[in-house]
Write a protein that holds these residues in place. Structure first.
Motif, short mmCIF file in Angstrom:
data_model
loop_
_atom_site.label_atom_id
_atom_site.label_comp_id
_atom_site.label_asym_id
_atom_site.label_seq_id
_atom_site.Cartn_x
_atom_site.Cartn_y
_atom_site.Cartn_z
N LEU A 153 -2.63 -2.28 4.11
CA LEU A 153 -2.38 -2.03 5.47
C LEU A 153 -3.00 -0.81 6.56
N THR A 154 -4.01 -0.16 6.43
CA THR A 154 -4.16 0.79 7.41
C THR A 154 -6.06 0.06 7.91
N SER A 155 -6.24 -0.75 6.65
CA SER A 155 -7.42 -1.40 6.68
C SER A 155 -7.46 -2.75 7.95
N THR B 261 -14.17 10.15 -5.05
CA THR B 261 -13.50 9.32 -5.14
C THR B 261 -13.27 8.56 -4.23
N LEU B 262 -13.88 7.66 -3.62
CA LEU B 262 -12.37 6.75 -2.35
C LEU B 262 -12.36 4.91 -3.47
N THR B 263 -11.74 4.76 -2.64
CA THR B 263 -10.75 3.55 -2.90
C THR B 263 -10.32 3.27 -1.06
N ILE B 264 -10.39 1.61 -1.28
CA ILE B 264 -10.44 1.61 -0.14
C ILE B 264 -9.89 -0.02 -0.48
N ASP B 265 -9.71 -0.74 0.15
CA ASP B 265 -8.69 -2.28 0.30
C ASP B 265 -8.49 -2.96 1.49
N PHE B 266 -9.70 -3.29 2.07
CA PHE B 266 -9.89 -4.34 2.79
C PHE B 266 -8.76 -5.71 3.03
N GLY B 267 -8.51 -5.92 2.19
CA GLY B 267 -7.27 -7.31 1.61
C GLY B 267 -8.39 -8.61 2.65
N ASP B 268 -7.08 -9.49 3.39
CA ASP B 268 -7.73 -10.23 4.38
C ASP B 268 -8.43 -9.79 5.22
N ASN B 269 -8.95 -8.57 6.15
CA ASN B 269 -9.72 -8.45 6.96
C ASN B 269 -11.31 -8.28 7.65
N GLU B 270 -11.70 -9.09 8.07
CA GLU B 270 -13.31 -9.68 7.91
C GLU B 270 -13.62 -8.02 8.37
#
Length: 642
Positions: free
Chosen positions: A262-264, A286-295
């Motif tokens: 949601l943030t990305s 520690t880094l957790t990052i989710d870009f999902g469908d974001n290009e």
């Protein structure tokens, strides 16, 4: 919510329509009968005054008090302020605002609101509302006097406590409650700002707050104390503010950062600040990052090159990893060797793609990959000699973290752990038979150190298991999950005959339950937790009876938890034998077509003097609700779903 003392209870009452209806009737009469325009103006003005001064105020007052009882202070005060805006000379809005502040224990603010109402409110010129407004004015005077008395007599217990004791209490508050403490008093404000324990773990989320702007004002005051930060908001202003705080080194103690999909979204304008923020935040591990469908993403290489202290990275994207991987062929690894745990989720992960990165980080001890092809296994086996936890397209979303023994790098050979993979999840996912060869090689190589093994491989006659993997014996295995090719399951199970460490066995999608039971009966020690699911053969009920009879007769093999799911071999007779196992604590029955209410009743009756604490029955069409009610009267916890 604090005790108000002086505050009256919220006055939630019905809306009075009679005065407004009377005013409208007079207006209609002037229009239809008299047709006097001066009278129409007077009657219309009276109706408008009644609408705004009474109806609108009453509606806002009711909603404000309702908000206040739900802990939504800012929303309640906003409605009270609107009341004042509609009728600045009426005492009703001031009284509502002051009472709400008093309900929350803000006596100073309440007194200020009472004084404001007394100074600005005047008597109404309309007879229909004059009496009510006069009553409110009297209430202002009376409530103010009580608020002053309560404020003078109150004792601030927190302020009188030793600082360490106060901090110990404040550290247990929720994030929202800690933010509220900032506005209680100057003493509380100083205590809560200096209480590091209250701000170690902070979440910025749209779902946990009604006023993100107000919460951000609180967070900006305590950013130097934050150790763990989760950003889960679509608010671009909040995201930009936090990235800027990282860039300007205000998050000086930040150790863990999580950024959701949601943030990305639409993150491109903030990518530069985010990248610079990673560079400046030298404490981040520690880094957790989710870009999902974001290009618009920051590549894996850029993250690793910006965060020299990073030890644990989780990176997710729905796109092809090639587009977001970055170029590791020019990587300079001098002095950068901190990364030990890496989790990557992508649409496709190939061996050549990830091999260049693995060569740069041979110290990795935990690797979790979603979406990888079989050729990745060769690269992993070749370039990660220190690997302890490895998951390739795992069933489970929760792969265990590294343990202390996995991080032991002592020079003492006796203290140093045995090299090899300890936790291994391998799922073919693609269905290609060639997957089985590198997967089996990896299992064979780590057979002496494996403690947890979850494996699902396709059928492959080219494996030649007994010839290519002689003396296969897993001596340390504790948790085993098997699914897939029929020739692999018995090969692995036969290696457990002399194993005394297995505590949990999960067998899925097997063509014949009789083969599985045959190998279990030969084992020196049976597992305490057993899960059998998705077996279509209906001829295995006698094998299950034999297995449960062995559990019943041998005290050295206590069965504590069992799950039977989608098993055609399970019927009422099998359950009756199972119920005789006196060590059972939990039974889960799911999607069993041949189990009836009679079988469930037998379990209940047999377990009355046993240890059974929980019974779960789901999607068993021949089980009725009456027997479930009977079970609930005998067993501590019963879960039932039709």
């Amino acid at each position: 919510m604090a005790d108000s003392g002086a505050a009256s209870q919220p006055r939630i009452h019905k809306i009075r329509l009679a005065p407004y209806q009377t005013a409208v009737r007079n207006l209609n009469k002037a229009i239809v009968v008299r047709k006097s325009f001066p009278q129409i103006i007077d009657m219309a003005s009276a109706a408008l005054d009644e609408l705004f001064n009474t109806q609108m105020l009453e509606l806002l007052e009711i909603r404000a008090y309702a908000y206040s009882t739900q802990g939504k202070l800012y929303s309640a005060i906003a409605d009270a302020q609107r009341m004042i805006g509609y009728a600045p000379t009426s005492s009703i809005g001031y009284l509502c605002k002051a009472n709400i502040y008093a309900m929350y224990g803000y006596q100073i603010r309440a007194i200020e609101a009472y004084d404001e109402g007394l100074n600005r409110s005047t008597a109404s010129s309309h007879p229909c509302t004059a009496i009510y407004h006069q009553w409110c004015h009297e209430q202002l005077e009376d409530a103010r006097a009580k608020a002053v008395t309560h404020n003078d007599n109150r004792i601030d217990i927190i302020a009188k406590l030793p600082v360490k004791v106060a901090h110990s209490i404040l550290a247990r508050l929720s994030q929202a409650s800690a933010g509220t403490c900032l506005y209680v008093s100057n003493v509380w404000r100083k205590l809560i700002i200096n209480c590091a324990g209250a701000w170690e773990d902070v979440v910025v989320s749209d779902s946990t707050t009604n006023n993100l702007r107000a919460e951000m004002l609180v967070i900006l005051k305590i950013v130097p104390l934050i150790k763990c930060l989760t950003i889960d908001t679509s608010n671009t202003e909040a995201r930009s503010t936090l990235f800027l705080a990282m860039k300007t080194k205000k998050l000086a103690k930040l150790q863990s950062l999580k950024m959701t999909e949601l943030t990305s979204r639409n993150v491109r304008p903030d990518l530069t600040n985010f990248s610079n923020g990673l560079w400046q935040t030298t404490t981040l591990t520690t880094l957790t990052i989710d870009f999902g469908d974001n290009e618009d993403v920051i590549t894996l290489r850029d993250i690793l090159s910006s965060s020299s202290a990073l030890t644990d990275l989780s990176y997710s994207t729905n796109g092809h990893l090639y587009d977001v991987f970055g170029d590791f062929t020019t990587w300079n690894s001098d002095g950068i060797s901190s990364l030990i745990s890496l989790q990557v989720k992508s649409g496709i992960i190939t061996g050549p793609m990830i091999e260049a990165m693995l060569q740069c980080f041979p110290q990795i001890r935990r690797l979790v990959l979603y979406g990888c092809q079989f050729c990745v296994l060769d690269a992993v086996a070749t370039h990660l000699p220190n690997l302890r936890v490895f998951a390739c397209n795992p069933f489970s979303k929760h792969i265990p973290a590294l343990e202390t023994k996995d991080l032991n790098s002592s020079d003492n050979e006796e203290a140093r752990p045995q090299e090899g993979i300890r936790v291994l999840h391998v799922n073919h996912q693609t269905g290609r038979t060639t997957f089985g060869i590198p997967a089996m090689q990896l299992i064979y190589k780590s057979m002496e150190t494996l403690e947890v093994l979850h494996v699902d491989m396709p059928a492959n006659n080219q494996l030649h298991l007994r010839r290519n993997y002689p003396h296969f014996d897993m001596k340390s295995i504790r948790n085993l999950t098997l699914s897939g090719a029929p020739e692999i399951l018995p090969f692995i199970l036969q290696s457990l005959r002399e194993t005394g460490t297995l505590t949990s066995l999960d067998v899925r999608c097997v063509p014949s339950i009789m083969t599985i039971v045959l190998y279990l009966l030969r084992m020196r020690r049976l597992p305490a937790e057993l899960r059998i699911s998705d077996t279509k053969c209906s001829q295995g009920h006698f094998a299950l009876v034999q297995l449960f009879q062995k559990y019943e007769s041998e005290s050295l093999n206590p069965l504590q938890n069992i799950l039977l799911e989608s098993c055609a071999s399970v019927n009422d007779f099998v359950l009756e034998i199972l119920a005789r196992v006196g060590t059972l604590r939990q039974i889960i029955l799911n999607d069993l077509k041949n189990v009836t209410s009679s079988g469930i009743k037998r379990i209940v009756n047999k377990s009355r003097n046993g240890n059974l604490e929980k019974l779960v029955v789901k999607r068993c069409p021949s089980v009725n609700s009456e027997v479930i009610l009977y079970a609930k009267s005998k067993i501590q916890e019963v879960v039932y779903e039709q």
